[in-house]
Design an enzyme around this catalytic site. Structure first.
Site: not given
Length: 387
Positions: A292, A342
């Site tokens: 991440y 994103y």
């Protein structure tokens, strides 16, 4: 959910379908339409009819609810549905919840998804009409208004404690951008990044510059989870959920972690202990990782937390092309949140599936194991996938 990290989950389920919409700064469709398109694409990829879906999992921040999605896509009776909190920390947990439900017999075909219009929509922290949650009352009135401001505090502490430099952060940004430059679906596909561009870009929240921050994206993604037995009859090569974990550490304070004994030992550390405890694999067995990357420093913290290097060695680990294809740990091979899109980390899950199918645009030769992580700095989750 106890089953989501138990030994009984090991290789009992598999991801058999993935789908996504285009990614862009601005898409014309609303979030529900985008969600439906991604879900139907994932079901088609799996060769499973919408009427067979009986389980759903998503994020608490998802605007499209189960009733809307089920009606619009034509699902059957739902026997399991859950939502996971904490934004990007919930990505891997959506798959883990479905895996636990299917392995325990509560459902047979599960769909996890995320649909988001962050590129063209509002920023959550700009709403001054709602009362701040308790942790934010100790930070936002004093200038830590955005997630980047909070992570900048941790980044400054990390650079000071361990002698890491902006060059190490650049290594993360560059690896993600290089992979995006191979991925036609990535927002940054045709926009290479150089060290000069990085070092001369504007500050967003010092010491984090423009290229230390993830993109703002409209788009949606989804995946389909079934039992390992059923997976053998699906359209594409199954990717097995070998191990899964969630973590909300004791005395955690989202993003800044102020109340812990050590703010730099975040949720990744406790998630990793649980993940590896229930796996037949170790960090040395991981061929490729999707870590991440809302902000570059989170990758350094995660490299340490998940055991790829020692404490304080995350910066040095990135040197010598370690995160590039052919390096020690090829990273975020679709471009990640920094350079593909994103969407709260869901594209890291689908990219992990592509790697283990052998269909990535930046394929790691012979990849058979992939670690996928959710947001570091918040209550988090992780998946260990294998082919």
């Amino acid at each position: 959910m106890a089953a989501a990290g138990s030994a009984g989950l090991k290789d009992a389920t598999a991801i058999v379908g993935i789908g996504q919409t285009p990614f862009a700064k601005r898409l014309p469709e609303d979030e529900r339409t985008l969600a439906c398109r991604a879900v139907l694409a994932a079901l088609d990829d799996a060769g499973i009819a919408p009427g067979e879906v009986d389980a759903l999992a998503s994020y608490t921040m998802e605007e499209t609810d189960e009733v809307e999605l089920a009606k619009a896509c034509g699902f059957g009776d739902l026997t399991f549905f859950s939502k996971v909190g904490f934004g990007g920390g919930g990505s891997c947990a959506t798959v883990a919840h479905l895996a636990g439900a299917i392995a325990s017999g509560q459902a047979s075909v599960g769909v996890a998804w995320r649909s988001r219009k962050r590129g063209s929509g509002p920023r959550p922290w700009t709403n001054t009409a709602v009362q701040l949650p308790t942790p934010a009352q100790w930070t936002r009135p004093f200038g830590l208004l955005r997630p980047v401001d909070e992570i900048a505090m941790l980044a400054r502490r990390y650079l000071h404690e361990y002698g890491a430099t902006r060059d190490h952060l650049f290594n993360v940004a560059l690896a993600c951008r290089n992979r995006a430059n191979q991925n036609p679906a990535a927002i940054m596909y045709d926009r290479p990044l150089t060290r000069e561009m990085y070092m001369t870009s504007r500050w967003i929240s010092e010491p984090l510059c423009l290229f230390d921050n993830c993109l703002e994206t409209d788009g949606a993604l989804a995946c389909v989870v079934v039992s390992a037995e059923r997976a053998r009859d699906c359209r594409n090569r199954p990717v097995y959920v070998h191990s899964a974990a969630q973590s909300l550490p004791a005395q955690h304070h989202g993003m800044v972690n102020y109340w812990n004994d050590d703010p730099l030992t975040g949720p990744a550390w406790s998630a990793a202990r649980h993940l590896w405890k229930h796996a037949d694999l170790t960090p040395e067995d991981v061929d490729v990782a999707q870590i991440y990357d809302a902000f570059t420093p989170l990758v350094l913290l995660s490299l340490e937390g998940y055991g790829f290097c020692g404490r304080g060695e995350g910066g040095a680990f990135t040197e010598g092309g370690a995160l590039e294809t052919g390096g020690l740990l090829p990273l975020n091979t679709g471009g990640g949140g920094l350079s593909e899109a994103y969407v709260h980390g869901f594209n890291l899950i689908t990219e992990g599936v592509k790697q283990l199918r052998g269909t990535s645009t930046a394929q790691v030769p012979g990849a058979s194991t992939c670690l996928v992580t959710a947001g570091e700095g918040v209550p988090t989750s992780a998946l260990l996938l294998r082919s």
